[in-house]
Design a protein around this motif. Structure first.
Motif, short mmCIF file in Angstrom:
data_model
loop_
_atom_site.label_atom_id
_atom_site.label_comp_id
_atom_site.label_asym_id
_atom_site.label_seq_id
_atom_site.Cartn_x
_atom_site.Cartn_y
_atom_site.Cartn_z
N ALA A 219 0.87 -1.18 0.00
CA ALA A 219 0.00 0.00 0.00
C ALA A 219 0.90 1.22 0.00
CB ALA A 219 -0.89 0.00 1.23
N VAL A 220 0.68 2.14 -0.92
CA VAL A 220 1.52 3.33 -0.99
C VAL A 220 0.73 4.53 -0.47
CG1 VAL A 220 3.00 4.74 -2.46
CG2 VAL A 220 2.55 2.36 -3.06
N MET A 221 1.36 5.27 0.43
CA MET A 221 0.67 6.43 1.01
C MET A 221 1.27 7.72 0.48
SD MET A 221 -0.18 5.28 4.91
CE MET A 221 -1.18 6.74 5.18
N HIS A 222 0.42 8.72 0.36
CA HIS A 222 0.83 10.04 -0.09
C HIS A 222 -0.05 11.05 0.65
CE1 HIS A 222 2.43 13.14 -2.67
NE2 HIS A 222 1.22 13.50 -3.05
N GLN A 223 0.57 11.96 1.34
CA GLN A 223 -0.16 13.00 2.08
C GLN A 223 -1.27 12.45 2.96
OE1 GLN A 223 -1.24 15.93 -0.87
NE2 GLN A 223 0.84 16.73 -0.92
N GLY A 224 -0.95 11.40 3.71
CA GLY A 224 -1.86 10.94 4.75
C GLY A 224 -2.80 9.83 4.36
N ASN A 225 -2.92 9.54 3.06
CA ASN A 225 -3.85 8.49 2.67
C ASN A 225 -3.20 7.49 1.71
OD1 ASN A 225 -6.17 10.84 3.23
ND2 ASN A 225 -6.70 8.74 3.80
N ILE A 226 -3.80 6.30 1.65
CA ILE A 226 -3.34 5.28 0.71
C ILE A 226 -3.76 5.72 -0.69
CG2 ILE A 226 -3.57 2.88 0.00
CD1 ILE A 226 -4.23 2.22 2.93
N VAL A 227 -2.79 5.83 -1.59
CA VAL A 227 -3.14 6.26 -2.95
C VAL A 227 -3.11 5.10 -3.92
CG1 VAL A 227 -2.54 8.69 -2.72
CG2 VAL A 227 -0.76 7.03 -3.27
N GLY A 228 -2.56 3.98 -3.51
CA GLY A 228 -2.56 2.84 -4.41
C GLY A 228 -2.15 1.58 -3.67
N VAL A 229 -2.71 0.44 -4.08
CA VAL A 229 -2.31 -0.84 -3.50
C VAL A 229 -1.83 -1.72 -4.64
CG1 VAL A 229 -3.01 -2.85 -2.17
CG2 VAL A 229 -3.99 -0.62 -1.64
N LEU A 230 -0.60 -2.19 -4.53
CA LEU A 230 0.00 -2.98 -5.59
C LEU A 230 0.17 -4.41 -5.14
CD1 LEU A 230 2.90 -0.47 -6.30
CD2 LEU A 230 0.73 -0.62 -7.52
N SER A 231 0.04 -5.33 -6.07
CA SER A 231 0.31 -6.71 -5.71
C SER A 231 0.93 -7.43 -6.90
CB SER A 231 -0.98 -7.42 -5.27
OG SER A 231 -1.93 -7.36 -6.29
N GLY A 232 1.58 -8.54 -6.64
CA GLY A 232 2.17 -9.36 -7.69
C GLY A 232 3.17 -8.58 -8.52
#
Lengths: 558, 322
Positions: free
Chosen positions: A525-538
């Motif tokens: 899960a990548v966060m930017h400015q306090g919130n998750i902006v994307g979830v990557l898998s595989g």
């Protein structure tokens, strides 16, 4: 020598570097330059030979991942840290204010052979400032209870003439301060107390201080981290004006759009190595991101089997609203899964999890639902979290993790103390559990009598791990688990975490170390400015992709 | 290893040295009467200082204990005198006064604790404030004079101070009991560990799921209870209370704690040392009483020198260790 992952632009840019780094002595309009600078902390070398030069009237950005060595580099440049090897050149005679460029620099002459490096021991914070090299820290160095003018002249107070030399010349200091501030197009009254200023105004005062010191080189370390958009714009205009006066500016930031906007040249460093120095115009933001992260993964990481498709959800979060963040957050993870939280420093990862486990209060009036193994729980305090099998390992192991002046056993048992005690602590049970943990986590010490502060960083981290895992939690959250740790211990810690996942625990790794995120995580899960902006898998988990989310270049498709 | 660890052994060495000095100064020093007098007199400050050991180990300070002792004394005397009219059994009256004393002490401690933790005011300021409040309240209650315990009641109650068990006065036994309980609590229980943790580093305590506010408040309540116990055995000694009762007890208690090796910055506390510290302070006064070589008026000066020397030796040992 330097490996760049891929990308034509990067390779093109590389060519420029290798040419430039062939130059033996700094060009004569250099204000400050280093050649082959090396820096070690203890036995660990963190900078492996950096070349860098700053020209007059230039904004030179230093770009790199968290922990790449940017801050260490500027500390060496500004005399806060002594370098271990390499040469440093500074130009003390260059004139700025007037148009007279005829003054011959005393240290750097046109003849490169006679350029004299300044010895590391002579390049202190004080001598750097005397030479006009000033670093503005991320945290300001202002005396809150003094006025703006008193701060600007702190340590170099002006006095009157004659008998009046016993007394401060407040009027003169206030007038001069007003002049400096006017140069910055800033209207703060010099007699205001610093404590009553906004963050942006405090930064103005810091910069005004550098004017009072007649700075030729201004080093700004993440200056916009604390500023709003509007304040940042004002800062950029100010930096522009300083550049116009001939001041050289070293600018450190994670924000690629800022660097693209203001930098003339960009030096990229990675893991303490120089990647290269590029004219800003030749790099796109994507190139910058690629240059920052392009390293290959080593075999440091254990194989972590993918979590069972049928594994139950261990932790599920709905509407967790961190105080001061714009939106609430949702996520979940399954047993046996390792979920990494990536993002830049200050992207709110620690705040999110400290709020989750009850270490800090959530946004006022917000209502969150937290499910542990499908059962709704309230985690109002860290004690609640412990009771529901949720453990959080702080990233600040010296400040919040361990009692540095206490013994190892006391530290080990502090979190799980109830396991060893009715009313009276069963020291024998405590001791035997401690010995087991020393064995399991391979904690190495000179003798069992040492205090925690005497352990190496790696052993401290293993002790902290032992302390928090003694309650056998089902959900383990580790915050920057390998920061400042040697590679061998890092690998051990990765194996411990992999074992936990294999045993059906749910593991969350908050990390700024890209390779560890990629090497360990099932999902990121990548966060930017306090919130998750994307979830990557595989296969989506690549450094490039993470960096694009982390720097705000890409946001999850809404 | 062969080097003497002044941190732990220092106070005991000083106590033995003072004791030997006392023997040389005056033959009367070793008499049963004098020894039991020293022990009994130490017990007030000693009991208060044991409470202070908890507060200081946890990183706090309580300046209000002397005033609190005076205030509780005043309350006890007023209550007992008032109950004389309604209750016949003198023992019942004394028992009720003891219960009330503990309640007031615990409550006063809790107020100090909550103001420190919930209102986030520095302990020094909170207890400086309550120190003035209690001192003033007892003066007000006594109307500027002295509150005296009813004579018949005082006769019965005085047994608590003057009575003996196995040849030692009751206060000494109470002191011993409080010391043992304090030792166990600080060194062998979860609560004690939490005190050390909070005093060493509040942030680490917080991140170890310790309720920092609750631990701190508990130490102030303990301190209040200790003051109450000291008061319960102090009131029968004089049978009166005034604005002058318990003057400077707070400083003597802190001095005893510091001489005993507890660190004022918190994180390191020693009950045994505190007991020794209280004994040392009383011994100094006693020896000066028994000798003509130094004026008795210099008692405070000698105590002051001892405190400073004690801390100097501790710091020295501390530095050599690192």
């Amino acid at each position: 020598m330097v490996q760049v992952a891929n990308g034509d632009a990067a390779n093109k840019a590389m060519a420029i570097t290798s040419q430039e780094s062939q130059v033996e002595a700094p060009p004569h309009d250099s204000l400050l330059a280093v050649k082959n600078l090396k820096k070690s902390y203890g036995e660990i070398e963190v900078l492996h030979g950096i070349d860098f030069d700053l020209r007059r009237g230039e904004i030179h950005a230093i770009l790199g991942e968290n922990g790449a060595g940017k801050s260490t580099l500027v500390k060496c440049l500004s005399g806060f840290e002594a370098r271990n090897d390499g040469h440093l050149y500074v130009n003390t005679k260059q004139e700025f204010s007037g148009s007279d460029n005829s003054v011959v620099p005393s240290i750097m002459t046109d003849n490169a052979d006679t350029a004299q490096s300044i010895a590391a021991r002579d390049w202190t914070h004080a001598s750097a400032e005397a030479a006009g090299v000033v670093l503005i820290h991320q945290e300001f160095n202002l005396a809150e209870q003094l006025s703006v003018a008193e701060n600007i002249f702190l340590g170099s107070e002006l006095c009157g003439k004659g008998l009046a030399s016993l007394f401060l010349d407040k009027k003169k200091m206030n007038d001069l301060s007003r002049d400096y501030l006017a140069t910055l197009h800033c209207t703060i009254d010099p007699t205001t107390l610093v404590s009553s200023l906004s963050v942006a105004d405090k930064q103005m005062v810091e910069i005004a201080k550098t004017l009072a010191k007649d700075a030729r080189v201004l080093i700004l370390d993440e200056p916009t981290a604390v500023l709003t958009q509007k304040e940042s714009t004002a800062l950029f205009e100010l930096i522009d004006r300083l550049r116009g006066r001939g001041v050289g500016i070293i600018y450190i930031s994670h924000k690629l759009e800022e660097i693209e906007r203001i930098a003339d040249r960009i030096t990229v460093i990675r893991d303490g190595d120089l990647v290269g120095c590029y004219p800003a115009a030749t790099l796109s933001k994507d190139d910058m991101a690629r240059l920052m992260v392009g390293r290959e993964l080593s075999s440091l990481y254990p194989k972590v089997p993918a979590p069972d498709e049928l594994a139950s959800v261990a932790l599920s979060i709905h509407g967790l609203h961190v105080a001061g963040v714009s939106a609430p957050e949702n996520f979940e993870l399954r047993r046996g899964e390792i979920l990494a939280f990536s993002g830049l420093v200050g992207s709110g990862r620690t705040a999110l999890f400290e709020t989750l486990v009850g270490l800090r209060p959530a946004q006022l009036g917000s209502e969150s639902k937290i499910f542990v193994h499908g059962e709704e729980v309230r985690l109002n305090s860290f004690t609640d979290a412990r009771a529901h099998g949720v453990a959080y390992l702080t990233k600040d192991r010296k400040g919040s993790g361990l009692l540095l002046n206490k013994g190892l056993r006391e530290n080990f048992s502090l979190y799980a103390l109830a396991h060893f005690a009715g009313i009276i602590i069963d020291t024998r049970a405590e001791q035997s559990a401690f010995e087991k943990a020393v064995d399991r986590f391979d904690i190495r010490m000179r003798d069992t009598g040492v205090v925690a502060g005497n352990l190496s960083g790696g052993n401290q981290q293993k002790l902290l791990l032992a302390k928090m895992l003694e309650t056998t939690p089902d959900i383990v959250i580790v915050d920057e688990p390998t920061r400042g740790i040697d590679i061998g211990t890092k690998s051990q810690i990765y194996h411990f975490l992999a074992e936990l996942a294999a045993a059906g625990k749910a593991v969350i790794i908050i990390s700024s170390d890209m390779s560890e995120v990629i090497g360990m995580a099932h999902r990121v899960a990548v966060m930017h400015q306090g919130n998750i902006v994307g979830v990557l898998s595989g296969n989506e988990i690549t450094e490039h992709e993470i960096m694009r989310y982390a720097t705000g270049l890409k946001a999850a498709a809404a | 290893m062969t080097k003497i660890d002044f941190k732990t052994a220092g106070p005991f060495i000083a106590l033995v040295a003072l004791f030997i000095l006392g023997i040389f100064v005056n033959d009367a020093f070793l008499s049963a009467g004098n020894v039991s007098n020293i022990l009994a007199r130490s017990s007030f400050i000693g009991i208060v200082a044991i409470g202070a050991t908890f507060v200081i180990t946890t990183g706090g300070i309580d300046l209000s204990v002397g005033s609190m002792a005076a205030f509780i004394s005043g309350c006890m005397i007023l209550l007992m005198n008032a109950l004389m009219a309604t209750i016949d059994s003198l023992v019942t009256i004394i028992f009720l006064a003891i219960v009330a004393s503990a309640a007031i002490g615990g409550l006063a401690g809790m107020i100090n604790g909550l103001l420190t933790t919930k209102a986030k005011i520095e302990a020094f300021i909170v207890t400086l404030g309550t120190m003035g409040i209690y001192r003033s309240l007892v003066t007000y209650m006594a109307d500027g004079g002295t509150l005296s315990l009813n004579f018949t009641l005082g006769d019965v109650y005085s047994e608590v101070y003057y009575g003996t068990l196995f040849g030692l006065p009751y206060p000494v036994w109470v002191f011993l009991a409080v010391a043992v309980i304090g030792y166990v609590l600080l060194n062998m229980t979860v609560f004690g560990r939490h005190c050390f943790a909070v005093g060493s580093n509040e942030s680490v305590a917080h991140y170890s799921a310790i309720n920092v506010d609750r631990v701190k408040t508990a130490t102030y309540i303990l301190q209040g209870l200790c003051v109450s116990i000291a008061t319960i055995i102090y009131v029968p000694r004089l049978g009166s209370a005034s604005g002058q009762t318990g003057i400077l007890w707070e400083l003597e208690a802190i001095a005893a704690v510091i001489i005993g090796g507890t660190m004022l910055k918190g994180g390191y506390g020693r009950i045994g040392g505190t007991v020794v510290g209280a004994l040392i302070l009383t011994l100094i006064g006693n020896i000066l009483n028994l000798t003509d070589a130094v004026s008795n008026y210099l008692n405070g000066a000698v105590q002051g020198v001892i405190v400073i020397v004690a801390v100097y030796l501790q710091r020295g040992a501390w530095r050599a260790k690192d």
